[in-house]
Each structure stands twice: as C-alpha cells, then as structure tokens.
Design an enzyme around this catalytic site. Structure first.
Site, mmCIF file in Angstrom:
data_model
loop_
_atom_site.group_PDB
_atom_site.id
_atom_site.type_symbol
_atom_site.label_atom_id
_atom_site.label_comp_id
_atom_site.label_asym_id
_atom_site.label_seq_id
_atom_site.Cartn_x
_atom_site.Cartn_y
_atom_site.Cartn_z
ATOM 1 N N LEU A 74 0.579 -19.008 -3.044
ATOM 2 C CA LEU A 74 2.221 -18.453 -3.153
ATOM 3 C C LEU A 74 2.621 -18.647 -4.348
ATOM 4 O O LEU A 74 3.343 -19.599 -4.694
ATOM 5 C CB LEU A 74 3.218 -19.633 -1.969
ATOM 6 C CG LEU A 74 4.538 -18.057 -1.257
ATOM 7 C CD1 LEU A 74 4.424 -18.840 -0.436
ATOM 8 C CD2 LEU A 74 4.923 -17.625 -2.336
ATOM 9 N N ALA A 75 2.806 -17.331 -5.141
ATOM 10 C CA ALA A 75 2.752 -17.752 -6.966
ATOM 11 C C ALA A 75 2.855 -16.349 -7.717
ATOM 12 O O ALA A 75 1.678 -15.902 -7.461
ATOM 13 C CB ALA A 75 0.895 -18.627 -7.648
ATOM 14 N N GLU A 76 3.470 -16.201 -7.504
ATOM 15 C CA GLU A 76 3.987 -14.701 -7.917
ATOM 16 C C GLU A 76 3.201 -14.168 -9.670
ATOM 17 O O GLU A 76 3.307 -12.789 -9.579
ATOM 18 C CB GLU A 76 5.772 -14.630 -8.124
ATOM 19 C CG GLU A 76 5.584 -14.223 -6.362
ATOM 20 C CD GLU A 76 6.251 -15.200 -6.089
ATOM 21 O OE1 GLU A 76 6.598 -16.101 -6.425
ATOM 22 O OE2 GLU A 76 6.414 -15.477 -3.930
ATOM 23 N N PHE A 102 12.037 -11.938 -4.852
ATOM 24 C CA PHE A 102 10.837 -12.835 -4.452
ATOM 25 C C PHE A 102 9.568 -11.947 -5.844
ATOM 26 O O PHE A 102 8.865 -13.183 -6.007
ATOM 27 C CB PHE A 102 9.747 -13.225 -3.312
ATOM 28 C CG PHE A 102 11.018 -13.799 -2.256
ATOM 29 C CD1 PHE A 102 12.598 -14.540 -3.120
ATOM 30 C CD2 PHE A 102 10.739 -13.273 -1.138
ATOM 31 C CE1 PHE A 102 12.611 -14.541 -1.394
ATOM 32 C CE2 PHE A 102 11.462 -14.718 0.402
ATOM 33 C CZ PHE A 102 12.420 -14.520 -0.331
ATOM 34 N N TYR A 104 10.752 -12.292 -8.700
ATOM 35 C CA TYR A 104 11.695 -12.212 -10.416
ATOM 36 C C TYR A 104 10.870 -13.448 -10.590
ATOM 37 O O TYR A 104 10.991 -13.647 -12.581
ATOM 38 C CB TYR A 104 12.994 -13.193 -10.129
ATOM 39 C CG TYR A 104 13.974 -12.442 -9.695
ATOM 40 C CD1 TYR A 104 13.893 -10.493 -10.101
ATOM 41 C CD2 TYR A 104 14.637 -12.358 -8.340
ATOM 42 C CE1 TYR A 104 14.434 -10.147 -9.268
ATOM 43 C CE2 TYR A 104 16.091 -11.503 -8.080
ATOM 44 C CZ TYR A 104 15.821 -10.781 -8.461
ATOM 45 O OH TYR A 104 16.967 -9.071 -8.202
ATOM 46 N N PRO A 105 9.996 -14.509 -10.433
ATOM 47 C CA PRO A 105 8.691 -15.404 -10.850
ATOM 48 C C PRO A 105 7.843 -14.542 -11.741
ATOM 49 O O PRO A 105 7.433 -14.837 -12.247
ATOM 50 C CB PRO A 105 8.567 -16.060 -10.048
ATOM 51 C CG PRO A 105 9.143 -16.531 -8.812
ATOM 52 C CD PRO A 105 9.838 -15.014 -8.934
ATOM 53 N N HIS A 145 16.875 -11.015 0.079
ATOM 54 C CA HIS A 145 16.088 -10.126 0.829
ATOM 55 C C HIS A 145 16.451 -9.096 0.686
ATOM 56 O O HIS A 145 15.936 -7.986 0.850
ATOM 57 C CB HIS A 145 15.578 -10.641 2.306
ATOM 58 C CG HIS A 145 15.307 -11.997 2.261
ATOM 59 N ND1 HIS A 145 15.248 -13.445 2.336
ATOM 60 C CD2 HIS A 145 13.722 -12.253 2.755
ATOM 61 C CE1 HIS A 145 14.717 -13.876 2.794
ATOM 62 N NE2 HIS A 145 13.102 -13.263 2.777
#
Lengths: 340, 386
Positions: A74-76, A102, A104-105, A145
């Site tokens: 879980l690490a964009e 999600f 944005y990272p 969301h």
C-alpha cells in the site's frame, strides 16, 4: 453477459453486441491489451485476488498469472516509481490508483519523473505508463473518495490526460493509452462505472486528442468531459423540449486538447458553457474559457460561462447534491448566455 | 543464504545471520592502511594485487575528475557541482560491483560514478553544465538520469529490478542514496517494496554525515542507518565507506545475492563529505574544521596507497603512470568544456511528447518568431547538440 437463453441469437445469425458496463469495458480493454502484448502488466492495491475495489481488474490474475497482474504494498509513490523503472526496462505498466485522492502520494513521481523522463533524456527514454484513476463524486463516498483531480495532472507538461464518458470510449481510449509511447493519466468517471451500453469489438473511437460531438445543436455549446457528459446531455434534452438546441462536446482528452473541435462548435453556436465537477477556481474550465475567448472572441454573443463544482473541499455525502453541477445549474447558465 | 564469508571473523555471527545489529562498520584496512586484526576477510579475487591496483587507479581517476569539475565550476564552465571528494571509494566500489548489463541509479553527487561507468565527461556533466538535464542515453549505459529529488530513484530501482526478475534476466539494480534520503517516504516505500517483491536491488547509502547543513543526528535517531533494514526484512550491513576493500567485499556479496535470487540488501557506507554541499554552500557555518581534518586522515585513497605500497604493488613508477593518465584526462576535460556548448531552443519542444502537441508547435513558432526579431541570440545557430 446479460443475455438470457431466450435472447440468444440463432447460430448462423450475426452475434448481437453485448451490453456491458463501463467498468467491464475497462476490464475487457485491460485483458485484450494483456493478451495482445506480453509487456503489458497490471498492478496496484487490491487488483489481484479481489479484482480491484470496483472489480475493474476482475479475473486478470486468474487468466494471466501473478507475474502479469499483482497486488502491491500500500504505497502509491512506490507503485508509480516501480512502474517507471519497469517502463524504462521495456514493460508497459498499467497501474491503478484506488481512488482519486489516494493518488496524491504518487504526485511527485508523476510530476518529477513520469512526465519528464522523455524530455530530460532528450527522447532517449520514454515512460509508457498508464495511470488509471477512478475519479469524481456522486457516489455517496466519504471524505477523500470523490475528488476531481484532473487539473493537477493537466497542468503538468509531458502527460496525456484522458477521460472517457462512454462504454465504447472506455475500451477504445484505454487500448490507445496502453499503446501510447507517452505516459497517460486515465481518469475513469467512477459514477459511470455501472452505466451500460452495447460494446461491439473491435472498436476504435478516434485518436487520442480528439473530442466528440455527443449531440448537435445550434444555440450554445456545452463543453464537458467525464461524468459531466451525461449531465449535459440531460440538460440538452430538457432544453430541446423548450425549443433550445444545445450542442454537447465531449472533450475525451484534456491533454492534448482538441481546440479545433471547440472552435468549430463554438464558432457555429456562438455561445459556450464549460462544465466540470472540479472546483472552478483555476480549474480546467478556466483554461477552456480562456482558449475560447482567444480563438472565438469575435464570434461570441455572450461571455463564456463556467458551471463547476464549488470552491470548497469536496463536501460530505449528504451535501454533495448541492455541490455537483446538475442539469438545472447548466440550464440556468444557458439561460443567462441566451439572454446576453 | 549467507551474505558474507566471514569465517573466523568475530563479526560473522551477527552478519551472516542477516541484519547487522553492530554499529561498528565492517573494515579491512584501518585508518593507517594496515589490515585490521579480526576484520573482514575478503575473497582472494578481491585481494588480488591486479584487482586492487585497478581499484586504486579508479580512485585516483575519480579524485582527478572531481577536482577538475570543481575547478570548472569556479571557471564558470559548470553551473554548479556537488563534489564527492572523500567518497570516491563508494563511487568506485558501486561501479566495480556491477556488470555492464546491471543498472546504476545515481544521485547528483555521483558524477564520478558516471564517468567510471564509461560515460564521457561532457555527457556526464550535462546536468551540472546546464545544457540539458540528462546528457547520456540511460539505456545505452544502463544508468538512470542523476536524481535530484531525494530518494525518488529508489522506487525506480525496484521497478528495474522487478522487471529483470519477471523477465528472468540475471540483472541487478544498484541504487545510490545519501544519508538525508533515508528520511524520505520514498526510501521507506522503495525498501519495503523491494523486499516484498524480493527484487534484485542493492541500496547503497553513502552516509557522508550531512544533508547540506543538517548533521546525521538530526536526520535519524537510529544507532545506524543499516539497522533500518531489519524492519524491511532484508540484511543491513554497515561498512567503512573509505575502505575500498571492505566496500568491494560487501557490495560483491550483496550484488551476488541479488543476482542469485536472494533479494535486496541495504548497505550503509560510513564516509564523509570533504567539501561543502556544492560550490554555492558555506560549510564553515555548520561544521568545524577539526572535524574535517579528522576525516582527512581517513582519506580512502591514501589508505589504499599505504597498503599497496607495503605490498610492493604500488611504487613511484606506477604512481607516475597513473598521474599521467589522470592529467591527460583532465586536460581533455578542460579543452572540451572550454568549447561553447551548442544548444537550440527548438529542442525544448522536441522531447516533451513522442509527437509534439499542436499547442507545443504553436509555442515553438512563437519562440522562433521572437528569435527572428533578435540578432546575436545567445546559444542559437549551432547544430552541435542536435
């Protein structure tokens, strides 16, 4: 497949095109691209066994194996950066950002590397990565969301930014995006995931960078994209009952922008209303309004109007009907333009 | 799988088991160039005099290149130059650990590694000269563009390694970081992902004690950067970054492990940035000269020279040859950078997309028209860079 036994065509009759959801069209495009080119790999959060939170990657791991469609940590930023490395090596990664906010990272990887790879290496190395982002509101989603984040990406040179609004476009545009030598941010209108239409394959709906006239009209042009397209079509339908003929131009591609199609339509109708869900201030509609003013100034009968989301953080589900541009808000803007 | 062959070494237990809990860096030579009693036991291949001499030449070459680049910035030939003086052993060891088909992911401080990899100096220094961003073909050299946003190259290394693994290629990616990078989110994401994928990646942190002005103790509360590996489930090794033999031993083992399917390794090389961050920085504002003097005595080049001289591998004649080679190289650099670089504004529009958008073509015409109005526009009219 939704056909019942009674509806099945006779064996020798031409097959009737299947009616599918937009989500299924994206799924089919991914599967067909993976079958056509073994360099195509799909990865992201929950895209494997689960098939994605919207089931867009359903069945891909089962069919193509875990080396072709796999779950990531879980690490964009890492998902994006891994895709860049794989693309440089020779793969064609298609990654999923689970929801608009999600992604944005991963923005630094997109802005500082994905968008610039070809340019910084003088064309020696491209980064043919497709970043799929389900976006937009109207689904009752809680905070983070429902964002419409397209402008952040459209503002970044080096990216193509696409967003389909129809089932056929979802299939065709994604196949083109995967074939593109350049990175594509592929915004999927999540409110339309369950909209249905017949999908006859193969289908090609026009090259990247071309808009489509969804409804012809003479009195004003509604310039829109993504989930604002059905809103504008509904507005045009209502207007027609009152004798006002609105043209609906679905941009399909924000970058590159089909300025010719905009100029052709607005030059003909002489009035333009730009519609999108994202906040209006410094939004993509501002770019559209400026271009229309520059290119069509002497044809315009009224100032270019913008109908957009409000300049507030996206509101909670109970409030979103006040936020989202709807047909009435579009028609109010049309009335003002016609009165000018 | 054991990471290092440390039989008979007192450290073998902690390191061969995987993560290193020992904050004392692994070392072969002490600060005076003498083998450390009970230190690392490098392979016979690494201790072969010809190999060591090759390493020494590379160190001297890296120092000569770095010194010349520092001169070039003072002469206005480069826009800026972040020096790697004092860190040459890390540059050399990283490059020598790799095969030509392996990938190197350098930072802005690793220009020496680029030229050691074989990239011509003019192409390697394009970024810092300001004539383009990356001046070499990353695929041809298996070397990614020098990365400036800290740690963002980490996930790229994971992608390259994962791609090689999925393709079944015995290819390794070696990613260079500085100590400041270890605070970034991308560092964490890269190491975590690499371990999950068991990607063939070696992460080499050159801990040179400073991130511009900020010392390591404001960067981390960990006893050692190598300890971070524990949390990722990969081996972490802390090695003397000014000891080429120790570095070579550790990196060879880590690269071999990655190539053989053993997954990633974190290597922390303890070293020191002898110069300021760049020519634009003033190190006197944040560190004392006696600290710098202390590290000057640990110089990686002198240390190996002392050892090789004691072995009889290095003498005045060989030193003279190396000196000549380096002088010839830097003289050629001076000549090349004295030439005015060629560049043309059209190029700004050529590589944004594979095919320029109509909008970019419009803007290209705008710039061309502006130049048509100007006379003696600087930087125009040459075709050298096209």
């Amino acid at each position: 497949m939704t056909a019942t036994t009674a509806e099945l065509p006779a064996a020798n009759a031409p097959a009737k095109p299947a009616t599918v959801t937009l989500a299924k069209a994206v799924n089919t495009a991914l599967a067909d691209a993976m079958a056509a080119d073994e360099r195509v790999v799909v990865f992201g959060e929950d895209v494997g066994a689960l098939g994605g939170v919207f089931r867009v990657t359903d069945g891909l791991t089962a069919r193509f194996g875990e080396n072709r469609c796999f779950d990531t940590p879980l690490a964009e930023a890492s998902i994006l950066g891994t895709a860049i490395g794989m693309a440089v090596y020779g793969y064609r990664p298609v990654v999923e950002m689970q929801f608009d906010a999600f992604a944005y990272p991963a923005l630094e990887q997109v802005v500082s590397h994905l968008a610039k790879m070809r340019n910084r290496t003088r064309g020696a190395v491209g980064a043919p990565v497709v970043v799929r982002i389900p976006y937009g509101g109207g689904i009752g989603g809680v905070e983070h969301h429902s964002d419409s984040s397209e402008t952040y990406f459209a503002h970044t040179p080096g990216l193509h930014v696409l967003t389909p609004a129809t089932v056929a476009d979802a299939y065709s545009m994604l196949r083109q995006a995967i074939d593109s030598p350049d990175p594509v941010i592929f915004f999927e209108p999540k409110r339309l995931y369950w909209s249905k239409a017949a999908l006859e394959l193969p289908v090609s709906t026009g090259p990247i960078g071309t808009a489509a006239v969804r409804r012809e009209g003479r009195d004003a042009t509604l310039v829109c994209y993504g989930q604002s397209v059905p809103v504008c079509l509904a507005a045009a339908e209502q207007a027609a009952r009152e004798g006002v003929e609105l043209e609906v131009l679905d941009l399909r591609s924000l970058v590159p922008l089909d300025e010719e199609a905009i100029v052709r339509s607005v030059g003909h109708t002489r009035r333009a209303i730009v519609v999108h869900e994202a906040a209006g201030f410094a939004g993509f509609g501002a770019e559209l309004a400026a271009r229309i003013a520059e290119k069509c100034f002497y044809q315009l009968e009224a100032p270019v109007a913008r109908v957009t989301g409000l300049d507030i953080p996206y509101p909670p589900p109970k409030y979103e009907h006040w936020y989202l541009p709807d047909a009435d808000r579009v028609l109010d803007a049309v009335d003002r333009a016609l009165a000018a | 799988m054991t990471l290092l062959d440390l039989t008979a070494s007192p450290r073998s237990a902690s390191v061969t088991a995987g993560p290193s809990w020992d904050s004392q860096p692994l070392r072969y030579l002490d600060e005076h160039g003498a083998p450390v009693e009970g230190g690392l036991r490098p392979s016979a291949e690494i201790l072969d005099p010809a190999t060591l001499l090759r390493g020494y030449r590379a160190l001297r070459f890296a120092r000569a290149f770095d010194t010349e680049a520092t001169n070039l910035v003072m002469q206005g030939r480069l826009a800026v130059y972040p020096s790697c003086r004092g860190q040459e052993a890390c540059e050399v060891a990283a490059v020598q650990a790799l095969r030509v088909e392996d990938w190197l992911l350098p930072t802005y401080r690793d220009s020496a590694a680029l030229v050691l990899r074989g990239i011509p100096a003019v192409d390697a220094l394009t970024l810092l000269r300001g004539t383009w961003h990356c001046g070499y073909d990353p695929k041809a050299w298996r070397t990614m563009p020098q990365c400036t946003p800290l740690a963002t190259q980490g996930p790229h290394a994971v992608g390259l390694g994962l791609a090689a693994k999925l393709a079944g290629d015995p290819v390794v990616a070696l990613c260079l970081f500085g100590d400041g990078s270890t605070s970034e989110g991308d560092f964490h994401e890269a190491l975590n992902s690499a371990a999950v994928y068991q990607a063939p990646v070696v992460f080499l942190v050159q801990n040179n004690q400073y991130a511009i002005s900020v010392p390591l103790d404001k960067q981390t509360h960990a006893a050692a950067l190598a300890d971070k590996a524990v949390g990722y489930g990969m081996p972490g090794v802390r090695v003397d970054g000014n000891d080429l033999i120790a570095l070579g031993t550790v990196l060879d083992a880590a690269v071999r492990r990655a190539r053989e399917g053993g997954g990633p390794t974190l290597v922390e090389a303890v070293t020191y940035r002898m110069q300021a961050h760049t020519n634009a920085d003033d190190a006197a504002r944040y560190r004392r000269s006696d600290e710098v003097d202390q590290w000057r005595r640990r110089d990686p080049i002198e240390r190996l020279a002392t050892y090789l001289t004691a072995l009889g591998t290095l003498d005045a004649a060989v030193e003279g040859e190396i000196e000549e080679e380096c002088a010839a190289y830097t003289a050629r650099m001076r000549e090349q950078f004295a030439e005015e670089p060629g560049y043309h504004p059209d190029e700004m529009f050529e590589h944004v997309y594979a095919t320029p958008t109509p909008r970019l073509l419009e803007q290209r015409e705008l710039v061309r028209a502006e130049l048509g109005d100007a006379t003696d526009a600087p930087g125009t009219g040459t075709e050298q860079s096209r």
